[in-house]
Design a protein around this motif. Structure first.
Motif, PDB file in Angstrom:
ATOM      1  N   ARG A  22       0.841  -1.203   0.000  1.00  0.00           N
ATOM      2  CA  ARG A  22       0.000   0.000   0.000  1.00  0.00           C
ATOM      3  C   ARG A  22       0.875   1.251   0.000  1.00  0.00           C
ATOM      4  O   ARG A  22       0.551   2.252  -0.651  1.00  0.00           O
ATOM      5  CB  ARG A  22      -0.910   0.000   1.226  1.00  0.00           C
ATOM      6  N   ALA A  23       1.980   1.198   0.737  1.00  0.00           N
ATOM      7  CA  ALA A  23       2.880   2.352   0.801  1.00  0.00           C
ATOM      8  C   ALA A  23       3.633   2.535  -0.506  1.00  0.00           C
ATOM      9  O   ALA A  23       3.844   3.670  -0.961  1.00  0.00           O
ATOM     10  CB  ALA A  23       3.860   2.186   1.960  1.00  0.00           C
TER      11      ALA A  23
ATOM     12  N   PRO B 166       3.225   0.681  -4.079  1.00  0.00           N
ATOM     13  CA  PRO B 166       2.679  -0.305  -5.013  1.00  0.00           C
ATOM     14  C   PRO B 166       3.691  -0.653  -6.106  1.00  0.00           C
ATOM     15  O   PRO B 166       4.517   0.171  -6.495  1.00  0.00           O
ATOM     16  CB  PRO B 166       1.449   0.408  -5.608  1.00  0.00           C
ATOM     17  N   GLY B 167       3.593  -1.890  -6.591  1.00  0.00           N
ATOM     18  CA  GLY B 167       4.432  -2.329  -7.697  1.00  0.00           C
ATOM     19  C   GLY B 167       3.564  -2.908  -8.799  1.00  0.00           C
ATOM     20  O   GLY B 167       2.350  -2.677  -8.838  1.00  0.00           O
ATOM     21  N   ASP B 168       4.187  -3.684  -9.710  1.00  0.00           N
ATOM     22  CA  ASP B 168       3.417  -4.308 -10.777  1.00  0.00           C
ATOM     23  C   ASP B 168       3.172  -5.788 -10.491  1.00  0.00           C
ATOM     24  O   ASP B 168       2.843  -6.564 -11.378  1.00  0.00           O
ATOM     25  CB  ASP B 168       4.125  -4.150 -12.127  1.00  0.00           C
ATOM     26  N   ASP B 169       3.325  -6.202  -9.228  1.00  0.00           N
ATOM     27  CA  ASP B 169       3.124  -7.596  -8.844  1.00  0.00           C
ATOM     28  C   ASP B 169       1.648  -7.858  -8.564  1.00  0.00           C
ATOM     29  O   ASP B 169       0.822  -6.939  -8.475  1.00  0.00           O
ATOM     30  CB  ASP B 169       3.970  -7.923  -7.603  1.00  0.00           C
ATOM     31  N   LEU B 170       1.322  -9.148  -8.400  1.00  0.00           N
ATOM     32  CA  LEU B 170      -0.065  -9.542  -8.173  1.00  0.00           C
ATOM     33  C   LEU B 170      -0.592  -9.010  -6.851  1.00  0.00           C
ATOM     34  O   LEU B 170      -1.773  -8.659  -6.739  1.00  0.00           O
ATOM     35  CB  LEU B 170      -0.169 -11.078  -8.216  1.00  0.00           C
ATOM     36  N   LEU B 171       0.242  -8.945  -5.839  1.00  0.00           N
ATOM     37  CA  LEU B 171      -0.181  -8.429  -4.539  1.00  0.00           C
ATOM     38  C   LEU B 171      -0.692  -6.999  -4.675  1.00  0.00           C
ATOM     39  O   LEU B 171      -1.760  -6.649  -4.153  1.00  0.00           O
ATOM     40  CB  LEU B 171       0.988  -8.486  -3.555  1.00  0.00           C
ATOM     41  N   SER B 172       0.061  -6.162  -5.378  1.00  0.00           N
ATOM     42  CA  SER B 172      -0.392  -4.787  -5.614  1.00  0.00           C
ATOM     43  C   SER B 172      -1.677  -4.776  -6.426  1.00  0.00           C
ATOM     44  O   SER B 172      -2.580  -3.961  -6.180  1.00  0.00           O
ATOM     45  CB  SER B 172       0.699  -3.997  -6.336  1.00  0.00           C
ATOM     46  N   GLY B 173      -1.757  -5.698  -7.393  1.00  0.00           N
ATOM     47  CA  GLY B 173      -2.964  -5.780  -8.206  1.00  0.00           C
ATOM     48  C   GLY B 173      -4.191  -6.139  -7.393  1.00  0.00           C
ATOM     49  O   GLY B 173      -5.279  -5.591  -7.600  1.00  0.00           O
ATOM     50  N   LEU B 174      -4.039  -7.061  -6.436  1.00  0.00           N
ATOM     51  CA  LEU B 174      -5.166  -7.444  -5.594  1.00  0.00           C
ATOM     52  C   LEU B 174      -5.610  -6.283  -4.710  1.00  0.00           C
ATOM     53  O   LEU B 174      -6.804  -6.093  -4.461  1.00  0.00           O
ATOM     54  CB  LEU B 174      -4.783  -8.643  -4.721  1.00  0.00           C
TER      55      LEU B 174
END
Length: 394
Positions: A192-193, A195-203
């Motif tokens: 949250r602090a 964000p990246g382009d990974d799935l976690l950020s996407g979720l």
């Protein structure tokens, strides 16, 4: 007296028992290692139907949500709930877990596979294929997909082994689950602090008509993706290599005919299904299957491995047929809970077996089949270790 599924002989080779039970009928009463009695569905048609029958509920009609943070982390994902909750969760997760995102992983999966193959010991020394290849490939893939730091993967492996280890790890389970939940919560805060382009950020970022995943749902879904995203593929690779090397002619044929690899993977999924039984259902009302009625509020296991050996559906079901022309196995489930990660598992397996057969055609078992130990429990079907010798690399 219900059949005892905690018998070590059953875990070592459940196929004879399943074959006998299928001959007797599609359902039977069984006793689990925990002492719980449940109903087991053993035949293909009945299993496939049960996987889509809403009377086999994930929550038994109980709308009370678990109160503790650990319970919520284990029970707020789409595999643990019925519609409409399931419909909403699957829609949101599918928006982030896309086919494009999975296909974009192909070059990285190929690179990880090559790195692992390069690290095989030289000189013909025996080594454990699970530890050297079948585990690190999918764990690295799912961790990179989610954005989990490489330094944390050993801790995650220890937690995961306990969580899926069944009754043998009962005392260690609360601590391992709490540690993993706390770790996931920390990851979510970090994404949250930044964000990246990974799935976690996407979720975290996914939205659908103003809807989004709650904090409990996020933790629970990441928990599911981490566990399901690597444990099942470890077993798919390990079980497949075992099936090939235990009958040398199978290995040699696949090395000579790499075009068979996709069909062979489907056969590995059928013959030694990485998930032995689907997760628990509870009957919301009495359900009649064959000549037996399962009462309301009864726990039910759907035997995927047994169903995948049903002679009524699969000719020569007891044989490994690498070029089986039709293979509608239930290894990934069926219906609304069909495995969302099936395309990723297939992609990883195809790259893994292509690499193994092309680089190490001399790969061979380094232990007697009778010395290989299968992991206990009814959820996952896989070997603890798979000792091999590499042979001369191609």
């Amino acid at each position: 007296m219900p059949d005892n599924l905690a018998d070590p002989a059953f875990h070592a080779n459940p196929h004879p028992a399943y074959a006998s039970w299928r001959r007797e009928g599609p359902t039977r009463k069984v006793r689990l290692a925990s002492g719980l009695e449940a109903w087991l569905i053993t035949r293909y048609d009945e299993a496939r139907q049960a996987l889509t029958d809403p009377r086999f509920s994930k929550n038994g009609g109980d709308d009370n949500h678990p109160s503790s943070a650990i319970d919520r982390a284990l029970s707020r994902h789409m595999l643990a709930v019925d519609p409409p909750d399931h419909t909403r969760l699957r829609r949101l997760v599918s928006a982030a877990f896309t086919a494009r995102r999975i296909e974009a992983m192909r070059p990285r999966i190929e690179a990880i596979t090559a790195e692992l193959l390069d690290a095989f010991p030289s000189g013909g020394a025996p080594f454990d294929l699970i530890d050297a290849f079948a585990f690190p490939l999918p764990i690295q893939v799912i961790c990179e997909l989610l954005g989990i730091p490489a330094d944390d993967r050993d801790a995650f492996r220890a937690w995961s082994n306990i969580i899926v280890g069944g009754v043998a790890y009962r005392d260690q389970f609360p601590g391992a689950a709490a540690a993993m939940v706390g770790y996931i919560q920390g990851l979510l805060a970090a994404r949250r602090a930044e964000p990246g382009d990974d799935l976690l950020s996407g979720l975290i970022q996914v939205r659908d008509s103003g809807d989004s995943l709650t904090e409990d749902e996020l933790v629970s879904m990441v928990f599911l993706l981490l566990i399901a995203g690597h444990e099942t593929t470890v077993n798919l690779i390990g079980n497949g290599v075992y099936l090939l090397l235990s009958r040398r002619e199978r290995w040699e044929r696949l090395c000579a005919e790499p075009a068979l690899i996709p069909a062979a993977i489907e056969e590995f999924l059928r013959y030694e299904s990485p998930v032995e039984t689907a997760t628990f259902r509870i009957t919301s009302e009495p359900v009649t299957i064959g000549d037996r009625t399962i009462p309301a509020h009864a726990p039910v296991l759907i035997g995927l491995l047994s169903a995948n050996h049903d002679e009524a559906r699969f000719p020569d079901a007891a044989e490994v047929v690498l070029d089986r022309p039709q293979n509608p196995h239930l290894a990934f489930g069926h219906g609304i809970h069909y495995c969302l990660g099936a395309p990723l598992a297939r992609l990883e397996a195809q790259i893994a077996f292509t690499g193994l057969t092309s680089r190490y055609p001399g790969l061979a078992l380094a232990a007697a089949e009778s010395d290989l130990a299968w992991r206990p429990g009814l959820l996952l079907r896989g070997l603890f270790t798979l000792p091999v010798t590499p042979g001369q690399p191609a």
